[in-house]
Design a protein around this motif. Structure first.
Motif, PDB file in Angstrom:
ATOM      1  N   ALA A  58     -58.715 -20.365  98.971  1.00 15.16           N
ATOM      2  CA  ALA A  58     -57.919 -21.151  98.025  1.00 15.16           C
ATOM      3  C   ALA A  58     -58.799 -21.724  96.924  1.00 15.16           C
ATOM      4  O   ALA A  58     -58.412 -21.706  95.745  1.00 15.16           O
ATOM      5  N   LEU A  59     -59.969 -22.210  97.277  1.00 13.26           N
ATOM      6  CA  LEU A  59     -60.863 -22.775  96.264  1.00 13.26           C
ATOM      7  C   LEU A  59     -61.302 -21.716  95.261  1.00 13.26           C
ATOM      8  O   LEU A  59     -61.464 -22.012  94.075  1.00 13.26           O
ATOM      9  N   GLY A  64     -63.432 -21.315  91.360  1.00 15.16           N
ATOM     10  CA  GLY A  64     -64.780 -21.444  91.896  1.00 15.16           C
ATOM     11  C   GLY A  64     -65.398 -20.071  92.069  1.00 15.16           C
ATOM     12  O   GLY A  64     -64.714 -19.123  92.449  1.00 15.16           O
ATOM     13  N   THR A  65     -66.662 -19.944  91.746  1.00 14.65           N
ATOM     14  CA  THR A  65     -67.304 -18.644  91.946  1.00 14.65           C
ATOM     15  C   THR A  65     -67.409 -18.382  93.439  1.00 14.65           C
ATOM     16  O   THR A  65     -67.677 -19.302  94.229  1.00 14.65           O
ATOM     17  N   PRO A  66     -67.181 -17.143  93.843  1.00 15.21           N
ATOM     18  CA  PRO A  66     -67.229 -16.845  95.278  1.00 15.21           C
ATOM     19  C   PRO A  66     -68.539 -17.279  95.939  1.00 15.21           C
ATOM     20  O   PRO A  66     -68.523 -17.849  97.026  1.00 15.21           O
ATOM     21  N   ASP A  70     -68.642 -20.023  98.871  1.00 13.60           N
ATOM     22  CA  ASP A  70     -69.157 -19.589 100.171  1.00 13.60           C
ATOM     23  C   ASP A  70     -70.355 -20.422 100.609  1.00 13.60           C
ATOM     24  O   ASP A  70     -70.626 -20.541 101.797  1.00 13.60           O
ATOM     25  N   GLY A  71     -71.072 -21.010  99.657  1.00 10.46           N
ATOM     26  CA  GLY A  71     -72.235 -21.827  99.974  1.00 10.46           C
ATOM     27  C   GLY A  71     -71.910 -23.256 100.366  1.00 10.46           C
ATOM     28  O   GLY A  71     -72.792 -23.993 100.798  1.00 10.46           O
ATOM     29  N   ASN A  75     -67.482 -29.661 105.292  1.00  9.14           N
ATOM     30  CA  ASN A  75     -67.006 -30.962 104.797  1.00  9.14           C
ATOM     31  C   ASN A  75     -66.826 -30.941 103.285  1.00  9.14           C
ATOM     32  O   ASN A  75     -65.905 -31.573 102.755  1.00  9.14           O
ATOM     33  N   ASP A  76     -67.683 -30.235 102.571  1.00  7.25           N
ATOM     34  CA  ASP A  76     -67.513 -30.122 101.122  1.00  7.25           C
ATOM     35  C   ASP A  76     -66.304 -29.263 100.765  1.00  7.25           C
ATOM     36  O   ASP A  76     -65.640 -29.528  99.759  1.00  7.25           O
TER      37      ASP A  76
END
Length: 143
Positions: A58-59, A64-66, A70-71, A75-76
């Motif tokens: 979803a992000l 957002g760049t993949p 993914d990094g 929690n973030d």
């Protein structure tokens, strides 16, 4: 980008059935009680991991760049979901609590802790189902 929340909903259904069976099982039936309690906790863990994977997708739909998404630590991911209104502020707080509990279940196998986890699960079940609906809305709008 396609999204399928079916697996998330299935883990929620499994969790619900484990909780219902646990509620019908007296503590005097120790083995069956433990079996249903363990099934509920494992369903919780699996659904939480599935939710995290779907939230990452979803992000990415929000631009957002993949690689950056993914990094992110889990929690973030939850905090970014709040920034994009997938969660409200109270939901972010609850999901952070679920994640903290999940991290503890991986390291604490005590009966007391397992029973403490059980107290979170009815609310979690509502939240995970609400998340599935919200995620489907996000992806339907992005399609």
């Amino acid at each position: 980008m396609a999204l399928n929340v079916e697996h998330l909903l299935r883990t929620a259904a499994t969790l619900e059935q484990a909780l219902l069976a646990l509620g019908r099982t007296p503590a005097s039936e120790a083995v069956m009680f433990d079996l249903y309690r363990n099934a509920a906790i494992k369903s919780f863990e699996l659904s939480l991991e599935t939710a995290g994977k779907l939230l990452r997708k979803a992000l990415k739909a929000y631009g957002g760049t993949p690689r950056a998404v993914d990094g992110l630590v889990f929690n973030d991911v939850l905090r970014h979901a709040g920034k994009h209104a997938i969660f409200d502020e109270q939901a972010v707080t609850r999901w952070l609590s679920y994640r903290a509990n999940r991290n503890s279940t991986a390291h604490d196998y005590g009966e007391g802790f397992a029973n403490e986890t059980l107290t979170l699960l009815p609310g979690y079940l509502q939240d995970v189902r609400a998340l599935a609906v919200k995620l489907q809305e996000v992806f339907d709008a992005a399609a």
